[in-house]
Motif scaffolding. Structure first.
Motif, PDB file in Angstrom:
ATOM      1  N   CYS A  66      73.445 -24.025 -77.914  1.00 58.46           N
ATOM      2  CA  CYS A  66      73.393 -24.909 -78.996  1.00 58.46           C
ATOM      3  C   CYS A  66      74.714 -24.849 -79.562  1.00 58.46           C
ATOM      4  N   SER A  67      75.714 -23.895 -79.124  1.00 61.71           N
ATOM      5  CA  SER A  67      77.019 -23.632 -79.929  1.00 61.71           C
ATOM      6  C   SER A  67      77.844 -25.027 -79.958  1.00 61.71           C
ATOM      7  N   PRO A  68      77.668 -26.212 -79.027  1.00 61.79           N
ATOM      8  CA  PRO A  68      78.463 -27.273 -79.236  1.00 61.79           C
ATOM      9  C   PRO A  68      78.020 -28.033 -80.452  1.00 61.79           C
ATOM     10  N   ILE A  69      76.560 -27.904 -80.726  1.00 60.35           N
ATOM     11  CA  ILE A  69      75.781 -28.666 -81.818  1.00 60.35           C
ATOM     12  C   ILE A  69      76.343 -27.947 -83.218  1.00 60.35           C
ATOM     13  N   PHE A 231      82.076 -33.124 -79.979  1.00 62.72           N
ATOM     14  CA  PHE A 231      81.697 -32.287 -79.034  1.00 62.72           C
ATOM     15  C   PHE A 231      82.851 -31.802 -78.295  1.00 62.72           C
ATOM     16  N   ASP A 232      84.190 -32.446 -78.087  1.00 62.01           N
ATOM     17  CA  ASP A 232      85.159 -32.150 -77.407  1.00 62.01           C
ATOM     18  C   ASP A 232      84.712 -32.147 -75.916  1.00 62.01           C
ATOM     19  N   VAL A 233      84.012 -33.142 -75.217  1.00 59.74           N
ATOM     20  CA  VAL A 233      83.568 -33.041 -74.200  1.00 59.74           C
ATOM     21  C   VAL A 233      84.725 -33.099 -72.961  1.00 59.74           C
ATOM     22  N   THR A 234      85.721 -33.766 -73.577  1.00 57.42           N
ATOM     23  CA  THR A 234      87.165 -33.647 -72.423  1.00 57.42           C
ATOM     24  C   THR A 234      87.475 -32.390 -72.065  1.00 57.42           C
ATOM     25  N   LEU A 235      87.211 -31.276 -72.888  1.00 55.46           N
ATOM     26  CA  LEU A 235      87.626 -30.148 -72.586  1.00 55.46           C
ATOM     27  C   LEU A 235      87.121 -29.677 -71.283  1.00 55.46           C
ATOM     28  N   LEU A 236      86.037 -30.163 -70.749  1.00 54.82           N
ATOM     29  CA  LEU A 236      85.504 -29.891 -69.287  1.00 54.82           C
ATOM     30  C   LEU A 236      86.380 -30.673 -68.190  1.00 54.82           C
ATOM     31  N   LYS A 237      87.405 -31.419 -68.642  1.00 48.99           N
ATOM     32  CA  LYS A 237      88.469 -31.751 -67.590  1.00 48.99           C
ATOM     33  C   LYS A 237      89.362 -31.123 -67.443  1.00 48.99           C
ATOM     34  N   SER A 238      89.665 -29.977 -68.280  1.00 51.75           N
ATOM     35  CA  SER A 238      90.480 -28.938 -67.878  1.00 51.75           C
ATOM     36  C   SER A 238      90.546 -28.099 -66.952  1.00 51.75           C
ATOM     37  N   ARG A 239      91.176 -28.030 -65.798  1.00 52.06           N
ATOM     38  CA  ARG A 239      90.885 -27.010 -64.814  1.00 52.06           C
ATOM     39  C   ARG A 239      90.802 -25.509 -65.141  1.00 52.06           C
ATOM     40  N   PRO A 240      91.852 -25.117 -65.938  1.00 54.78           N
ATOM     41  CA  PRO A 240      91.702 -23.566 -66.280  1.00 54.78           C
ATOM     42  C   PRO A 240      90.503 -23.369 -67.054  1.00 54.78           C
ATOM     43  N   PHE A 241      90.275 -24.156 -68.094  1.00 54.09           N
ATOM     44  CA  PHE A 241      89.099 -23.864 -68.905  1.00 54.09           C
ATOM     45  C   PHE A 241      87.605 -24.090 -67.986  1.00 54.09           C
ATOM     46  N   TYR A 244      87.643 -20.785 -65.807  1.00 50.40           N
ATOM     47  CA  TYR A 244      87.296 -19.594 -66.520  1.00 50.40           C
ATOM     48  C   TYR A 244      85.626 -19.606 -67.020  1.00 50.40           C
ATOM     49  N   SER A 245      85.223 -20.909 -67.472  1.00 49.58           N
ATOM     50  CA  SER A 245      83.990 -21.043 -67.952  1.00 49.58           C
ATOM     51  C   SER A 245      82.869 -20.668 -66.761  1.00 49.58           C
ATOM     52  N   LEU A 246      83.153 -21.149 -65.442  1.00 47.99           N
ATOM     53  CA  LEU A 246      82.435 -20.708 -64.386  1.00 47.99           C
ATOM     54  C   LEU A 246      82.503 -19.451 -64.128  1.00 47.99           C
ATOM     55  N   SER A 247      83.530 -18.826 -64.115  1.00 47.51           N
ATOM     56  CA  SER A 247      83.370 -17.259 -64.114  1.00 47.51           C
ATOM     57  C   SER A 247      82.557 -16.562 -65.049  1.00 47.51           C
ATOM     58  N   LEU A 367      84.880 -22.626 -77.814  1.00 47.67           N
ATOM     59  CA  LEU A 367      83.713 -21.757 -77.740  1.00 47.67           C
ATOM     60  C   LEU A 367      82.300 -22.288 -77.498  1.00 47.67           C
ATOM     61  N   GLY A 368      82.130 -23.343 -78.017  1.00 44.81           N
ATOM     62  CA  GLY A 368      81.098 -24.078 -77.997  1.00 44.81           C
ATOM     63  C   GLY A 368      80.590 -24.125 -76.588  1.00 44.81           C
ATOM     64  N   TRP A 369      81.669 -24.857 -75.599  1.00 51.11           N
ATOM     65  CA  TRP A 369      81.336 -24.864 -74.256  1.00 51.11           C
ATOM     66  C   TRP A 369      81.309 -23.509 -73.349  1.00 51.11           C
ATOM     67  N   ALA A 370      81.926 -22.727 -73.946  1.00 47.77           N
ATOM     68  CA  ALA A 370      81.915 -21.560 -73.161  1.00 47.77           C
ATOM     69  C   ALA A 370      80.709 -20.811 -73.288  1.00 47.77           C
ATOM     70  N   PHE A 371      80.172 -20.842 -74.619  1.00 51.88           N
ATOM     71  CA  PHE A 371      78.409 -20.582 -74.798  1.00 51.88           C
ATOM     72  C   PHE A 371      77.330 -21.104 -74.127  1.00 51.88           C
TER      73      PHE A 371
END
Length: 472
Positions: A66-69, A231-241, A244-247, A367-371
């Motif tokens: 719920c961090s993105p919220i 919600f800054d959804v476009t961050l998920l299009k950043s390859r480095p981010f 790192y999130s998958l790791s 931080l929201g999407w990483a969480f």
């Protein structure tokens, strides 16, 4: 609200660190100490290990997913308002747990309601630390998140004492009153507006794509544009981010298994209840000391923060392999010490690396999407460990599976290791054109350069430097 050109790296920022420290005591620490309640829930409700694990797994998953919220609400109002609201919601959820008659009731009250309230406290507090600190971000973050280690030392025996004295219902009601102090923590988050929150160079291309995507979306549905921005959804299009999130998902999947099942594993080996409940406390003591130290060291040592982070992950995987082979209480204590050292090495750098791969101006969404990735891992990790126990009759396979997930996460991180051949300009101390500055973590590597063949052609332009002339 304060307006500043750059993060102050101190001042009221240390009060923000204190607030985040206390939030970690309340939010993260309570989850990590829930192993004491886990054993009690299994005995009271006569549920399987896998089903009972859903109480704590939904709790931490909701808290993180719920961090993105929480980030979106912080953008609409303020981090202070959202955090104070979260303290009230968390206390209400724990208070309603007093009336629970089955595990499903606890999944709703503790897992969903209290988890959501904790999310509203956790994400805004970490965002504010990132806003107040830049050069000493890892140091400040290490101090802030050491609260979960302190709470692990305090809450595990406290929960056991409260359960013995007042039963599990009374223990939850008392803890509800403690969690209400989250309102005070939120009040310490003084708003700060940076006048020039420039974006990192590595995200410029993604930002351009985000702008194009937003324009298209705005032309079709205006509301969609606002949602994407919020919600800054476009961050998920950043390859480095995304890498790192998958790791981080794999690392959390492995790391989540120990906190609920450690106490039950120790009791299965014949360790007395009070001694078994003290094992997480030992882990908490070590983490509370190691996290601030490692945060400071990662800022000072000439080592890339990504490499520093990977060392801690490898150590954590080794510790998970060692736990099934530890058949005495002394051996389990030793495992907890090394586990705390390993986790204390990488934990202070999670928010720092999120800030690195998302950019300072997008740290809230990052931080929201990483969480979210961490929350999904927590949702799956503990039930998987419980189902492995139901299938095998012991927790050995659970710890082996945890080690596997952690090692896979380290392999994924290799995609982020900078390529060879990068150099720094010797004369200026700044990155050479072939090295993006934000990919160097402040680690200076000097590249030897050949002297000119004709020494007579050397100029003395450097001697015109005012600093040089003042020494003459």
């Amino acid at each position: 609200m304060q307006h500043m050109d750059d993060p102050p790296d101190g001042g009221w920022g240390w009060m923000v660190v204190l607030s985040t420290f206390l939030v970690h005591v309340i939010a993260i620490g309570s989850y990590r100490s829930f192993g004491v309640f886990y054993a009690e829930f299994r005995e009271v409700f006569q549920e399987s290990a896998g089903n009972t694990s859903f109480v704590s797994s939904v709790y931490i998953a909701t808290q993180l997913m719920c961090s993105p919220i929480a980030s979106a609400l912080s953008n609409l109002t303020s981090c202070r308002t959202v955090a104070m609201t979260g303290g009230v919601i968390s206390a209400v959820g724990l208070g309603l747990s007093f009336f629970a008659q089955n595990a499903v009731h606890l999944i709703i009250t503790i897992g969903l309601i209290t988890g959501f309230g904790n999310s509203l406290m956790l994400s805004p507090s970490l965002v504010m630390v990132g806003n107040y600190f830049h050069k000493r971000h890892a140091t400040a973050n290490g101090i802030a998140i050491s609260g979960s280690g302190v709470s692990l030392f305090i809450l595990s025996p406290l929960f056991q004492f409260l359960i013995d004295e007042f039963g599990w219902k009374g223990a939850l009601l008392i803890f509800s009153g403690i969690v209400l102090n989250g309102c005070v923590c939120g009040a310490l988050l003084r708003p700060l507006r940076l006048k020039d929150a420039g974006k990192d160079g590595e995200n410029e291309e993604e930002d351009e794509e985000a702008a194009d995507s937003s324009k298209t979306c705005k032309a079709i549905i205006p509301f969609c544009h606002k949602v994407l921005k919020m919600f800054d959804v476009t961050l998920l299009k950043s390859r480095p981010f995304l890498v790192y999130s998958l790791s981080l998902f794999g690392l959390t999947l492995g790391n989540s298994m120990i906190f609920v099942h450690l106490v039950a594993h120790a009791q299965g080996l014949g360790v007395e209840k009070t001694q078994a409940a003290f094992l997480p406390s030992i882990l908490g003591i070590v983490e509370a000391v190691v996290r601030p130290v490692n945060g400071w060291l990662s800022d000072k040592l000439p080592v890339r923060k990504l490499h520093y982070y990977m060392v801690g992950c490898v150590g954590l995987g080794i510790c998970n392999i060692a736990i099934p082979h530890s058949r005495t209480y002394a051996a389990l204590v030793a495992c907890m010490v090394f586990y705390g050292i390993s986790s204390g090495t990488f934990y202070p750098l999670i928010a720092v690396l999120v800030r690195k791969y998302s950019g300072v101006s997008r740290i809230s969404g990052g931080l929201g999407w990483a969480f979210v990735f961490q929350g999904a891992a927590y949702l799956l990790g503990q039930p998987i460990a419980g189902w492995l126990y139901d299938a095998t009759g012991n927790y050995d396979m659970s710890f082996y599976a945890a080690a596997t997930f952690i090692f896979v996460s380290v392999v994924v991180l290799l995609l982020l290791v900078p390529r060879k051949g990068k150099s720094w300009a010797l004369e200026s101390g700044k990155p050479a054109p072939d090295v993006p500055h934000d990919k160097c973590d402040g680690v200076v590597g000097l590249k030897a350069r050949q002297l000119p063949v004709n020494i007579d052609n050397l100029t003395t332009e450097g001697q015109k430097n005012p600093a040089f002339q003042s020494e003459m």
